[in-house]
Design an enzyme around this catalytic site. Structure first.
Site, mmCIF file in Angstrom:
data_model
loop_
_atom_site.group_PDB
_atom_site.id
_atom_site.type_symbol
_atom_site.label_atom_id
_atom_site.label_comp_id
_atom_site.label_asym_id
_atom_site.label_seq_id
_atom_site.Cartn_x
_atom_site.Cartn_y
_atom_site.Cartn_z
ATOM 1 N N SER A 6 0.864 -1.176 0.000
ATOM 2 C CA SER A 6 0.000 0.000 0.000
ATOM 3 C C SER A 6 0.904 1.230 0.000
ATOM 4 C CB SER A 6 -0.969 0.007 1.190
ATOM 5 O OG SER A 6 -0.282 -0.164 2.398
ATOM 6 N N GLU A 8 1.328 5.571 0.649
ATOM 7 C CA GLU A 8 0.766 6.754 1.330
ATOM 8 C C GLU A 8 1.241 8.034 0.645
ATOM 9 O OE1 GLU A 8 0.586 6.626 5.622
ATOM 10 O OE2 GLU A 8 1.241 8.715 5.711
ATOM 11 N N THR A 39 -2.922 11.451 3.684
ATOM 12 C CA THR A 39 -2.861 11.990 5.049
ATOM 13 C C THR A 39 -3.841 13.150 5.248
ATOM 14 O OG1 THR A 39 -1.088 13.513 4.507
ATOM 15 C CG2 THR A 39 -0.435 11.329 5.298
ATOM 16 N N ALA A 42 -2.990 18.382 10.480
ATOM 17 C CA ALA A 42 -3.331 18.613 11.881
ATOM 18 C C ALA A 42 -4.619 19.426 12.004
ATOM 19 C CB ALA A 42 -2.188 19.350 12.564
ATOM 20 N N HIS A 67 -7.010 9.484 5.519
ATOM 21 C CA HIS A 67 -6.744 9.467 6.950
ATOM 22 C C HIS A 67 -7.766 10.421 7.575
ATOM 23 C CE1 HIS A 67 -2.261 8.146 6.583
ATOM 24 N NE2 HIS A 67 -3.010 7.609 5.637
ATOM 25 N N GLY A 98 -3.970 12.037 15.794
ATOM 26 C CA GLY A 98 -3.343 13.223 15.220
ATOM 27 C C GLY A 98 -2.646 14.046 16.279
ATOM 28 N N ASP A 99 -1.990 15.101 15.848
ATOM 29 C CA ASP A 99 -1.271 16.014 16.748
ATOM 30 C C ASP A 99 -1.653 17.428 16.372
ATOM 31 O OD1 ASP A 99 0.507 14.136 18.110
ATOM 32 O OD2 ASP A 99 1.393 13.855 16.124
ATOM 33 N N PHE A 206 12.225 14.466 10.727
ATOM 34 C CA PHE A 206 10.973 13.702 10.871
ATOM 35 C C PHE A 206 11.067 12.727 12.034
ATOM 36 C CE2 PHE A 206 8.169 13.226 6.917
ATOM 37 C CZ PHE A 206 8.231 14.572 6.667
ATOM 38 N N HIS A 256 3.646 -0.939 3.789
ATOM 39 C CA HIS A 256 2.960 0.339 3.537
ATOM 40 C C HIS A 256 4.052 1.391 3.348
ATOM 41 C CE1 HIS A 256 -0.270 3.347 3.940
ATOM 42 N NE2 HIS A 256 0.582 4.044 4.667
HETATM 43 P P1 FAD Z 1 -3.531 7.164 19.892
HETATM 44 O O1 FAD Z 1 -3.654 5.744 19.520
HETATM 45 O O2 FAD Z 1 -4.704 7.838 20.534
HETATM 46 O O3 FAD Z 1 -2.283 7.281 20.878
HETATM 47 C C1 FAD Z 1 -1.735 8.549 21.228
HETATM 48 C C2 FAD Z 1 -1.001 8.449 22.565
HETATM 49 O O4 FAD Z 1 -1.943 8.287 23.613
HETATM 50 C C3 FAD Z 1 -0.047 7.254 22.668
HETATM 51 O O5 FAD Z 1 1.055 7.663 23.434
HETATM 52 C C4 FAD Z 1 -0.851 6.221 23.423
HETATM 53 O O6 FAD Z 1 -0.022 5.327 24.154
HETATM 54 C C5 FAD Z 1 -1.671 7.108 24.358
HETATM 55 N N1 FAD Z 1 -2.969 6.534 24.731
HETATM 56 C C6 FAD Z 1 -3.916 6.059 23.891
HETATM 57 N N2 FAD Z 1 -4.999 5.658 24.584
HETATM 58 C C7 FAD Z 1 -4.746 5.926 25.879
HETATM 59 C C8 FAD Z 1 -5.476 5.772 27.092
HETATM 60 N N3 FAD Z 1 -6.712 5.252 27.097
HETATM 61 N N4 FAD Z 1 -4.879 6.175 28.253
HETATM 62 C C9 FAD Z 1 -3.644 6.702 28.248
HETATM 63 N N5 FAD Z 1 -2.901 6.876 27.136
HETATM 64 C C10 FAD Z 1 -3.448 6.487 25.968
HETATM 65 N N6 FAD Z 1 -0.896 12.393 11.855
HETATM 66 C C11 FAD Z 1 -1.638 13.317 11.216
HETATM 67 O O7 FAD Z 1 -1.815 14.433 11.740
HETATM 68 N N7 FAD Z 1 -2.222 13.075 10.005
HETATM 69 C C12 FAD Z 1 -2.098 11.876 9.392
HETATM 70 O O8 FAD Z 1 -2.642 11.679 8.308
HETATM 71 C C13 FAD Z 1 -1.321 10.848 10.035
HETATM 72 N N8 FAD Z 1 -1.184 9.632 9.486
HETATM 73 C C14 FAD Z 1 -0.506 8.647 10.178
HETATM 74 C C15 FAD Z 1 -0.439 7.361 9.623
HETATM 75 C C16 FAD Z 1 0.228 6.342 10.290
HETATM 76 C C17 FAD Z 1 0.242 4.949 9.683
HETATM 77 C C18 FAD Z 1 0.876 6.606 11.525
HETATM 78 C C19 FAD Z 1 1.644 5.517 12.246
HETATM 79 C C20 FAD Z 1 0.828 7.885 12.076
HETATM 80 C C21 FAD Z 1 0.131 8.915 11.420
HETATM 81 N N9 FAD Z 1 0.025 10.202 11.952
HETATM 82 C C22 FAD Z 1 -0.720 11.161 11.300
HETATM 83 C C23 FAD Z 1 0.678 10.544 13.219
HETATM 84 C C24 FAD Z 1 -0.256 10.352 14.432
HETATM 85 O O9 FAD Z 1 -1.358 11.203 14.331
HETATM 86 C C25 FAD Z 1 0.549 10.664 15.692
HETATM 87 O O10 FAD Z 1 1.530 9.665 15.902
HETATM 88 C C26 FAD Z 1 -0.266 10.921 16.946
HETATM 89 O O11 FAD Z 1 0.614 11.452 17.934
HETATM 90 C C27 FAD Z 1 -0.889 9.681 17.557
HETATM 91 O O12 FAD Z 1 -1.953 9.244 16.840
HETATM 92 P P2 FAD Z 1 -2.598 7.803 17.178
HETATM 93 O O13 FAD Z 1 -3.742 7.621 16.294
HETATM 94 O O14 FAD Z 1 -1.561 6.762 17.215
HETATM 95 O O15 FAD Z 1 -3.099 8.084 18.690
#
Ligand code: FAD
Length: 275
Positions: A6, A8, A39, A42, A67, A98-99, A206, A256
């Site tokens: 896949s 991205e 993607t 933010a 995404h 996201g961030d 990055f 991916h």
């Molecule tokens: P989560 O799974 O919510 O995790 C975030 C943090 O919270 C982690 O440290 C986790 O351990 C912690 N956490 C989760 N649940 C709990 C809980 N219940 N209690 C306590 N802690 C918890 N970013 C973008 O802005 N746009 C994109 O398009 C994008 N695409 C991405 C694609 C991939 C394949 C990947 C791997 C990352 C991508 N990102 C993108 C980056 C991503 O948004 C960041 O890494 C973000 O910081 C975390 O997103 P997440 O969905 O993993 O969050």
């Protein structure tokens, strides 16, 4: 070698960028990707660009997945996106927290990606195949490696179908992560995210931001090449093709590629793998 692929992309900002991406995609389609993902900036900053790029890809006859990140969003704004995605004929979403840029805090009505996955399932049932993010080298904000695994499992329990990892250069981190999941009874596929190395400064910037570790030997070699981009690219291809080979031979369910909207490196890696 057989290994589903896949790809991205990020939504281009200018008409020239869109044209370059279109040309890159045409070359990359030779790999017969299972799907292409796009993607989401933010806080939703690229949401129209994301959808437009997904439409373009689908118009080219290839399956595409936007995404969707939930940080800073409300239930209504996510609901609106889901309606737009559904109306566009989309069947797969990469669901993320996201961030937000530093200083923006958290905000919005969702805290974690697991909340988003649960919300999508409650709004749209099984309409979408949901991909979620996985972190073999541990998400930078996780309380501990164990807490991060639990966070991934929470996304699975909320209804995710498969995972895509943050990129990494250490295959053992991936295999150990998957083993840990299997030990906890989680069987869904976790596809490694692959970052081709095109530029040393970009990769190091990055990686610092997203918590991916660039091993010391790779970092030092890249630094030693200085501005010699040909050597950086040749070295990067060797490293990443070797990593992919290890992953595929070790049973990874696919690859991916974070293409950065470029075709050459991904194509060359796949050529070396015989894909
Ligand atoms: P989560 O799974 O919510 O995790 C975030 C943090 O919270 C982690 O440290 C986790 O351990 C912690 N956490 C989760 N649940 C709990 C809980 N219940 N209690 C306590 N802690 C918890 N970013 C973008 O802005 N746009 C994109 O398009 C994008 N695409 C991405 C694609 C991939 C394949 C990947 C791997 C990352 C991508 N990102 C993108 C980056 C991503 O948004 C960041 O890494 C973000 O910081 C975390 O997103 P997440 O969905 O993993 O969050």
């Amino acid at each position: 070698m057989k290994c589903p692929i896949s790809l991205e992309f990020f939504p281009p900002k200018t008409p020239e960028g869109a044209e370059k991406l279109r040309a890159a995609r045409q070359k990359l389609y030779a790999l017969q990707p299972e799907f292409c993902s796009v993607t989401f900036g933010a806080g939703g900053s690229t949401q129209e660009g994301t959808l437009q790029t997904v439409r373009d890809i689908m118009g080219e006859g290839v399956s595409a997945a936007p995404h969707l990140s939930c940080i800073g969003q409300t239930r209504d704004s996510i609901r609106e996106r889901l309606v737009a995605y559904r109306e566009a004929g989309i069947r797969r979403i990469v669901a993320l927290r996201g961030d937000l840029p530093s200083g923006y805090g958290l905000g919005g009505e969702f805290r974690y990606a697991s909340d988003l996955v649960a919300f999508i399932r409650s709004e749209t049932g099984r309409h979408f195949h949901l991909e979620v993010a996985a972190y073999p080298e541990v998400h930078p904000q996780a309380r501990s490696p164990d807490a991060d695994l639990q966070a991934f499992i929470a996304k699975v329990e909320a209804g995710a179908d498969s995972g895509i990892t943050q990129y990494f250069f250490n295959a053992d981190a991936y295999f150990r992560y998957v083993d840990e999941l299997r030990r906890r009874g989680v069987e869904l596929p976790v596809v490694p995210g692959i970052m081709p190395i095109a530029s040393s400064s970009q990769l190091l910037r990055f990686s610092d931001a997203c918590g991916a570790e660039v091993p010391r030997w790779i970092r030092l070699r890249l630094q030693a090449y200085g501005d010699d981009t040909a050597s950086i690219k040749a070295f990067g291809l060797d490293v990443v093709a070797g990593l992919c080979e290890q992953l595929c031979k070790g049973g990874a369910p696919g690859l991916h590629f974070y293409t950065m909207n470029q075709a050459a490196a991904t194509l060359e890696i796949c050529r070396r793998l015989g894909l």
